[in-house]
Design an enzyme around this catalytic site. Sequence first.
Site, short mmCIF file in Angstrom:
data_model
loop_
_atom_site.label_atom_id
_atom_site.label_comp_id
_atom_site.label_asym_id
_atom_site.label_seq_id
_atom_site.Cartn_x
_atom_site.Cartn_y
_atom_site.Cartn_z
N LEU A 33 25.24 47.61 46.77
CA LEU A 33 24.29 47.71 45.67
C LEU A 33 24.71 48.74 44.62
CD1 LEU A 33 20.93 47.59 47.68
CD2 LEU A 33 22.28 45.68 46.76
N HIS A 37 21.53 46.09 40.64
CA HIS A 37 20.62 45.66 41.70
C HIS A 37 19.35 46.51 41.72
CE1 HIS A 37 24.63 44.42 43.50
NE2 HIS A 37 23.95 43.29 43.52
N LYS A 149 23.56 38.85 34.26
CA LYS A 149 25.03 38.90 34.24
C LYS A 149 25.61 37.62 34.81
CE LYS A 149 27.71 40.91 37.26
NZ LYS A 149 28.82 39.93 37.47
N ASP A 150 25.02 37.13 35.90
CA ASP A 150 25.44 35.86 36.48
C ASP A 150 24.61 34.75 35.83
OD1 ASP A 150 27.34 36.82 38.58
OD2 ASP A 150 25.56 37.90 39.23
N GLN A 153 24.69 31.23 37.39
CA GLN A 153 23.93 31.24 38.64
C GLN A 153 22.44 31.20 38.36
OE1 GLN A 153 24.94 33.81 42.22
NE2 GLN A 153 23.25 34.99 41.36
N LEU A 184 28.02 46.02 35.19
CA LEU A 184 28.10 46.46 36.58
C LEU A 184 28.31 45.27 37.50
CD1 LEU A 184 25.36 49.22 36.90
CD2 LEU A 184 27.74 49.42 36.22
N SER A 186 29.83 44.42 41.78
CA SER A 186 30.42 44.92 43.03
C SER A 186 31.94 44.81 43.00
CB SER A 186 29.87 44.12 44.21
OG SER A 186 28.47 44.29 44.32
#
Length: 283
Positions: A33, A37, A149-150, A153, A184, A186
């Site tokens: 995270l 998140h 951001k996605d 999706q 940001l 992962s």
Amino acid sequence: MQIINSIQTLKNTIHPWRQAGEKIAFVPTMGNLHDGHIQLVRTARQQADRVVVSIFVNPVQFGPNEDFASYPRTEQQDQEKLNACGIDLLFLPSVAEMYPQPLQTQVSIKGLSTMLCGASRPGHFDGVAVVVCKLLNMVQPDVLLLGEKDFQQLAVVKQMVTDLNMPTHIQSVPTVRQADGLALSSRNAYLSASERQRAPMLYQALCAVRDAIISGAIDYQALVSQQTQTLVSAGFLVDYFQICRSTDLMPATLADQHLVILIAAKLGKTRLIDNVYFSKQTL
């Protein structure tokens, strides 16, 4: 914060909340995270009586040559961050709990699942759709929070929820960025020091195209080609760079008002995605 590993215990814990008429918000994650998140979780906390977060690295959305085995897993740190946010329940299932037997059912959103990221990652969005469908059936939240951001999706999940009449409202949350504009993610941890310095060029390219459209530019292809060349010269391997309608992600025409510019590119071994969303009507 309760930490629950089994589906049945999850359902048993949530049931009395629903019976009491409490509003339930849900944030699905794959862990590792970051502040993006956490912003989802904070927004959920503002909108609901109860907040459920899941951490599950979903194997069925990774392709055969992708990074499932090496995907960052930071379970202890994630739990500390979520506990500090005051969530009510962390669902932390194993792969065996989520997929006790090989899947016989496919959840696929035509069109949206096979363009853009779906073209270079076949089956990825089918894997996303099936795990989100399963999680929504388990948690049955009033509101599902997803990051912008996605963006593809987000569009896939919205279409699935609409088509299947799922009783969940989807709340999108704007992309959280570093001070230099890098979204940001992962996967940013995979970047070398040199690559990290160049990575913000992705967002800069998106903003340059957006600003040109705002200023009245009408040759969309020329705008994209110019910025693509700049990125390639800086060492990016561009997968796609497209100006789309935000509603269905089809290529935008000059008549379209609500636009999203999406990009995916590799920098070294790291695949980065980003987008900017805007409406020409408000400019």
